[in-house]
Design a protein around this motif. Structure first.
Motif, PDB file in Angstrom:
ATOM      1  N   THR A 136       0.514  -2.182  -0.472  1.00 57.45           N
ATOM      2  CA  THR A 136       1.171  -2.699   0.764  1.00 57.45           C
ATOM      3  C   THR A 136       0.173  -3.747   1.579  1.00 57.45           C
ATOM      4  O   THR A 136       0.624  -5.138   2.214  1.00 57.45           O
TER       5      THR A 136
ATOM      6  N   ASN B 230       9.663  -6.687   0.108  1.00 58.96           N
ATOM      7  CA  ASN B 230       9.290  -5.344   0.273  1.00 58.96           C
ATOM      8  C   ASN B 230       8.031  -5.182  -0.959  1.00 58.96           C
ATOM      9  O   ASN B 230       8.228  -6.288  -1.616  1.00 58.96           O
ATOM     10  N   VAL B 231       7.172  -4.517  -0.730  1.00 56.55           N
ATOM     11  CA  VAL B 231       5.900  -4.567  -1.679  1.00 56.55           C
ATOM     12  C   VAL B 231       6.489  -4.064  -3.147  1.00 56.55           C
ATOM     13  O   VAL B 231       5.888  -4.510  -4.016  1.00 56.55           O
TER      14      VAL B 231
END
Length: 152
Positions: free
Chosen positions: A72, A32-33
């Motif tokens: 993101t 994930n970011v």
């Protein structure tokens, strides 16, 4: 050799496969970011902020919607560049632009502070200004679902 176009929001579903073969699952380096920011971005790009008072970073960067969105996008571009083994591609240009936008003045982090030996630092976020609804005469006719965009 033609490369597929960059996707702004790729999903880790499939990668290109030769005809007649099943596509391989896309391999992501970071789940994930947040993991990317902590494991790659912070050690590579944020360590100099401690000494540079003209730039700032927010310890709660994810609570700024525009920062979360921008990082993101950059994380996805990083993942695509790694898959293509081409970090010199658009990724570095995008990274430089987005970091300048985020930690510059004005930017979403401009009132936030990193912790120092003398302070805890902190997150500051301000609500957007109040907006009034524009009158129909100012914005034109309402569009309906499925209607082609255009000017009247």
């Amino acid at each position: 050799m033609d490369q597929p176009p960059l996707e702004l929001f790729p999903t880790p579903i499939n990668s290109m496969a030769p005809p007649g073969q099943q596509p391989r699952p896309r391999q992501w380096r970071y789940p994930n970011v947040d993991a990317w920011v902590r494991s790659w971005l912070a050690p590579m790009c944020l360590t100099e902020l401690v000494r540079d008072s003209s730039r700032t970073w927010c310890p709660k960067w994810w609570s700024h919607p525009i920062a979360l969105e921008r990082l993101t996008v950059v994380w996805h571009q990083y993942e695509l560049a790694v898959q293509r083994k081409d970090l010199k591609s658009d990724f570095l240009h995008e990274l430089d632009y987005e970091l300048d936008t985020l930690w510059g003045i004005p930017g979403p982090f401009m009132f936030c502070q990193l912790p120092t030996p003398d302070s805890e630092g902190g997150h500051q976020q301000y609500a957007p200004p109040a907006l009034e609804t524009a009158p129909p005469s100012a914005i034109g006719a309402q569009r309906t679902q499925g209607e082609e965009p255009g000017w009247q």
